[in-house]
Design a protein around this motif. Structure first.
Motif, short mmCIF file in Angstrom:
data_model
loop_
_atom_site.label_atom_id
_atom_site.label_comp_id
_atom_site.label_asym_id
_atom_site.label_seq_id
_atom_site.Cartn_x
_atom_site.Cartn_y
_atom_site.Cartn_z
N SER A 122 15.08 18.50 34.81
CA SER A 122 15.04 18.41 36.27
C SER A 122 13.74 18.93 36.86
O SER A 122 13.59 19.01 38.06
CB SER A 122 16.23 19.14 36.88
N LEU A 123 12.80 19.31 36.00
CA LEU A 123 11.49 19.71 36.51
C LEU A 123 10.50 18.59 36.23
O LEU A 123 10.45 18.07 35.12
CB LEU A 123 11.02 21.00 35.82
N ASN A 124 9.71 18.25 37.24
CA ASN A 124 8.70 17.21 37.08
C ASN A 124 7.73 17.63 35.98
O ASN A 124 7.09 18.67 36.08
CB ASN A 124 7.97 17.04 38.41
N PRO A 125 7.61 16.82 34.92
CA PRO A 125 6.76 17.22 33.79
C PRO A 125 5.31 17.43 34.19
O PRO A 125 4.57 18.10 33.48
CB PRO A 125 6.87 16.04 32.82
N ARG A 126 4.89 16.85 35.30
CA ARG A 126 3.49 16.99 35.72
C ARG A 126 3.28 18.10 36.73
O ARG A 126 2.17 18.27 37.24
CB ARG A 126 2.98 15.66 36.28
N PHE A 127 4.33 18.82 37.07
CA PHE A 127 4.20 19.94 38.00
C PHE A 127 4.21 21.25 37.22
O PHE A 127 5.00 21.43 36.30
CB PHE A 127 5.38 19.97 38.97
#
Lengths: 288, 560
Positions: free
Chosen positions: B389-394
């Motif tokens: 649920s975490l944006n891989p690019r953030f």
């Protein structure tokens, strides 16, 4: 990791790591960089005027004065090659850039939203793909007129379906991902989710497509001018050079066609090899 | 003493990775007698799966046995060649994997797949093999076996698929079964049925079993010896009653404490609750004691979600939630609990019913426009798999800052920086980790980022969708404590969605049990756990594997 490299920003350090593991990518990158540099600096590098003819010097084989020889009008082939690189790369880059921007955005919205938009665009892409693409490009340039912009548009349009389909599928598999739902909960609307979250995440995969496409686009632009569409003589351009030189190859004057042909081949090869390494570099998950 | 069936002596395994060599096993020794059941428990990364893979000779290319010995029936199989391993696998040692669907070939009928295993090791005709396959299906208690043998994996439920995998594993009457997390991902009631079956069959047929699991309760119930692994070593090995009753090693003690039992409280999950100077409570009304006249935080009336294909995910669900109250939503897969959480969070549009948040109808606002609604900041959600649920690019910072940027309109700068750091501190995330990407964080750290993100804009209602399901028990304990503390400090309302009644009970005053989209039972959580009124609830409660100090010896007896 040695002290010398630890001070670099993570992306560069990571790129270094990827390239050490993939010498072919490193070579392709070097080749591409060289090509771009030569193209950019061409006006200052060329030893002769690429357009002015000098009939006395016609058909000279490669020599110290003319490294790659001269053509039927006595123009220096090296100078024409360098200036041609400028034009061909510019056409390829802008065509691919255009189809990437439009295709990725349209495809991403289709993949995220589905429904009527997806169906309509999907059918449109099917229709476009049903034409032989190169013939379609020829028809467009012939209809719109022999201008550089029209080559760019034609090349962009025939590349568009690939980007739309690619972006659509890549987004569709991520549409239900937890981080997309989290983005919605954080107050992002549809455009925010697609442009701010989904597109950056599919970028590494599209990068491969871009680099392959650059190769095709160069061939496409050169192919159109080879057939007499688009760029017209005396403008230095690789396709025209091949087309003009081809007439003399039977007479043994090979250098007229060999050098532009080789340049084309190297450029396409470099772009194709670049792709895979590029994806590894751009994906933050590959960095540790 | 007779020679054990399987003995592992001082086994060392290394993996070569980008960061050099990583030692996964640092001297593992264990012995499993014929017909015995040995549990190998540990948290992720402890090396328990590597041990079972090494025994099977299935380490991937980067992995290498660097020392020690594996003996099967007195024979050294540490570096057995492919030919020798082929003879062993299936016939002498077989394996039951975690994900049964992935272990079955999706395009072949299950009967054929079992017959294939039989014919690989025995000279059988096709008809004989098919007949035996059906017998095996009957042995794993599949009703109507002859017809089910013709089914494809996707036509069967997860529990049924795992039975088929077990049937395949037992096809050639091996003497050892390696079961690697055989029931992870299955519902508790299915888990109980599958484990009971495995235990019965191994006992009946005199097979030994190595049960690799992260679930201590499961190991306690089904094994006669349990080995605890930590960082590639076995730290303690004992019969379950001794191990759980009087753990000798500190790590075992911590693990045992972290594993929720029927009498656990949030505080008892860690040996010493970390004394944390709690910030002055901003508003801490005791749950359910808001002054009269305060609107309900959440009121759900006759909520329904039907899909165009006719599936009914949620059907006529109604409940209320007071400000500061914590309500549990329990159910097995397909119960509609996740759908309810997404309907309430307004990520999904209901097909019927009303959702009132602080008295205002938010169910009528289309989900795609809800990001503009003022209530968006009031209702937030923490997702099941924090990694996913975490944006891989953030980076962690960007993830936490994201809702602040969109909903609070904060621009980059000192204010945003301070706010994000405050949020990180509230959830116990070290500041140094803020510039890391999700894949560079551990499971527990990711969970904290997910919680910090949801809390950043100070919602009044937090929907927790299985926030600890993907976490190790010790991390789960800490995260549960964190959630409990945050709720008390901020007077948040929680809608806690989980499959684990035992976990829900600790955090929630009231619990709703869902089944197939409908409410089966609701009531006070302790009452529901100890005196369930409905048969289904009772079944759910009974299926939770746990180790009662009083019950553990009986379980051990039952297994031996």
């Amino acid at each position: 990791m040695s002290a010398a490299t630890s001070g670099l920003p993570p992306l560069l350090r990571h790129a270094g790591w990827v390239l050490r593991g993939n010498p072919v990518t490193a070579l392709a990158m070097l080749g591409t960089a060289l090509l771009v540099l030569l193209a950019l600096l061409a006006p200052w590098l060329v030893p002769y005027d690429p357009i002015a003819s000098n009939v006395r010097m016609a058909m000279q084989p490669p020599s110290a004065a003319h490294w790659f020889g001269t053509d039927q009008l006595g123009r220096d082939i090296l100078s024409r090659l360098l200036m041609g690189a400028r034009l061909d790369l510019a056409i390829a880059a802008s065509a691919v850039g255009l189809s990437f921007v439009v295709g990725a955005v349209v495809g991403a919205f289709c993949g995220y939203q589905g429904g009527w938009l997806d169906r309509a665009v999907g059918r449109g892409v099917d229709v476009l793909m049903a034409f032989p693409l190169f013939v379609l490009a020829m028809a467009m340039v012939a209809a719109l007129g022999n201008r550089v912009e029209n080559i760019v548009y034609a090349t962009a349009i025939i590349n568009l379906p690939f980007y739309i389909r690619f972006a659509r599928t890549e987004v569709a598999v991520r549409r239900q991902a937890g981080w997309v739902e989290a983005a919605r909960a954080a107050g992002h609307g549809r455009a925010g989710v697609v442009l701010g979250f989904l597109l950056p995440n599919i970028l590494p995969n599209i990068a491969v497509q871009i680099s392959l496409n650059l190769g095709w686009a160069i061939l496409n632009a050169a192919g159109l001018s080879f057939l007499g569409l688009g760029i017209t003589a005396p403008t230095p351009e690789w396709g025209i050079m091949v087309a003009e030189g081809a007439r003399f190859i039977t007479a043994g004057q090979w250098w007229l066609v060999a050098f532009p042909g080789l340049a084309l081949m190297l450029a396409v090869l470099c772009f194709n090899l670049l792709g895979d390494g590029l994806r590894d570099i751009l994906d933050p998950r590959m960095r540790t | 003493m007779t020679t054990p069936l399987l003995s592992v002596e001082d086994l060392r395994v290394s993996f070569s990775t980008r960061r050099g060599t990583v030692e996964a096993l640092r001297g593992v020794s264990l012995a499993l007698p014929a017909g015995g059941v040995l549990g190998l428990v540990g948290e992720s990364g402890s090396g328990k799966s590597v041990t079972s893979l090494a025994v099977m000779g299935l380490l991937d290319r980067a992995g290498r046995v660097t020392g020690g010995r594996i003996r099967f029936d007195g024979r050294d199989i540490t570096r057995a060649g492919p030919r020798e391993l082929r003879g062993l696998r299936g016939a002498e040692i077989s394996m039951v994997f975690q994900n049964p669907r992935a272990a079955l070939n999706p395009i072949r009928r299950v009967g054929e797949q079992i017959a294939e295993v039989l014919r690989a090791h025995r000279p059988l005709t096709g008809a004989e093999a098919r007949k035996q396959a059906v017998e095996l299906l009957e042995a794993v208690r599949i009703r109507d076996a002859a017809r089910r043998a013709q089914a494809f994996p996707h036509e069967l439920s997860g529990g049924m698929c795992q039975r088929i995998v077990i049937a395949m594993a037992m096809a050639c009457a091996p003497r050892l079964i390696l079961a690697d997390e055989p029931t992870t991902g299955l519902d508790v009631t299915t888990q109980k049925a599958v484990m009971d079956l495995l235990a019965t069959l191994t006992r009946e047929r005199g097979m030994a079993m190595l049960l690799v699991t992260h679930d201590l309760g499961l190991a306690a119930q089904y094994c006669d010896q349990v080995a605890v692994m930590e960082q590639g070593r076995i730290v303690e090995s004992a019969p379950p009653a001794a191990l759980f009753g009087t753990p000798r090693h500190a790590y075992t003690a911590r693990l045992v404490a972290a594993c929720p039992r029927r009498d656990s409280t949030i505080a008892s999950l860690t040996p010493e609750a970390p004394p944390r100077p709690a910030a002055a409570p901003r508003k801490a009304p005791a749950p359910g004691t808001s002054p009269p006249g305060t609107p309900l935080l959440l009121e759900v009336q006759n909520l329904a979600k039907r899909y165009p294909d006719g599936t009914v995910a949620v059907d006529d669900v109604s409940f209320t939630l007071q400000p500061g109250e914590s309500l549990g939503l329990v159910g097995e897969s397909g119960s509609g609990k996740s759908t309810v959480s997404r309907l309430v969070t307004r990520l999904l549009d209901p097909s019927g019913g009303r959702i009132l948040f602080e008295g205002g109808d938010i169910g009528g606002i289309p989900a795609r426009d809800f990001h503009r609604a003022p209530q968006r900041r009031g209702v937030q959600i923490v997702f099941q798999d924090a990694g996913e649920s975490l944006n891989p690019r953030f980076t962690a910072f960007d993830s936490i800052a994201d809702p602040l940027r969109t909903l609070d309109g904060l621009r980059d700068g000192a204010a945003l920086q301070r706010k994000v750091e405050d949020c990180a501190e509230d959830v116990g995330l070290p500041r140094a980790l803020l510039d890391r990407f999700p894949h560079q964080l551990s499971g527990g750290q990711r969970a904290r980022v997910g919680i910090a993100r949801a809390l950043a804009i100070e919602p009044r209602l937090l929907v927790l969708d299985e926030p600890t399901a993907a976490l190790d028990v010790s991390v789960q304990a800490v995260v549960l404590q964190l959630l409990d503390r945050l709720r008390r400090e901020r007077g948040l309302g929680y809608l806690f969605v989980s499959h684990d009644l035992n976990v829900v009970r600790m955090l929630c005053e009231r619990v709703i049990v869902l089944r197939q989209g409908r409410i089966v039972e609701q009531g006070e959580s302790t009452r529901l756990l100890h005196a369930p009124a409905e048969a289904y609830t009772a079944e759910l409660v009974a299926a939770i594997p746990h180790f009662d100090p009083s019950a553990a010896p009986q379980a051990a007896v039952a297994c031996s």
